[in-house]
Design a protein around this motif. Structure first.
Motif, short mmCIF file in Angstrom:
data_model
loop_
_atom_site.label_atom_id
_atom_site.label_comp_id
_atom_site.label_asym_id
_atom_site.label_seq_id
_atom_site.Cartn_x
_atom_site.Cartn_y
_atom_site.Cartn_z
N ASN A 8 0.85 -1.18 0.00
CA ASN A 8 0.00 0.00 0.00
C ASN A 8 0.89 1.24 0.00
O ASN A 8 1.44 1.63 1.02
N CYS A 9 1.03 1.86 -1.17
CA CYS A 9 1.84 3.08 -1.28
C CYS A 9 1.25 3.99 -2.35
O CYS A 9 0.44 3.56 -3.17
N ASP A 10 1.65 5.24 -2.34
CA ASP A 10 1.10 6.24 -3.26
C ASP A 10 1.30 5.87 -4.73
O ASP A 10 0.41 6.09 -5.55
N TRP A 28 -1.34 3.36 -5.71
CA TRP A 28 -2.63 4.06 -5.79
C TRP A 28 -2.72 4.83 -7.11
O TRP A 28 -3.75 4.81 -7.78
N ASP A 29 -1.66 5.53 -7.48
CA ASP A 29 -1.66 6.33 -8.71
C ASP A 29 -1.78 5.44 -9.96
O ASP A 29 -2.54 5.75 -10.88
N SER A 38 -5.51 3.61 -9.73
CA SER A 38 -6.65 4.32 -9.15
C SER A 38 -7.95 4.12 -9.94
O SER A 38 -9.02 4.06 -9.36
#
Length: 69
Positions: free
Chosen positions: A18-20, A23-24, A27
């Motif tokens: 779970n990291c940015d 997510w990017d 998404s």
């Protein structure tokens, strides 16, 4: 991620830390945060993102946050 965004002829399911960045990348595919139990050295619950083929039925988002694999 580009290939999965375009669609496939098969069902798929994957998890990532779970990291940015994840997510990017995913998404638009509605990643779902889940807890994963680890026990190699000590027992912990880590946070990962579950990303699934949109045609798969997953638990609703309210209950999925409680999902621990």
């Amino acid at each position: 991620s580009e290939r999965l965004h375009k669609g496939t002829h098969f069902n798929w399911l994957l998890t990532y830390d779970n990291c940015d960045l994840i997510w990017d990348l995913y998404s638009k595919l509605n990643p779902c945060p889940i807890g994963v139990r680890y026990s190699a050295n000590q027992r912990t619950v880590g946070s990962e993102l579950l990303v699934a083929d949109p045609s798969l039925q997953l638990p609703d988002s309210q209950n999925s946050r409680k999902l621990i694999i």
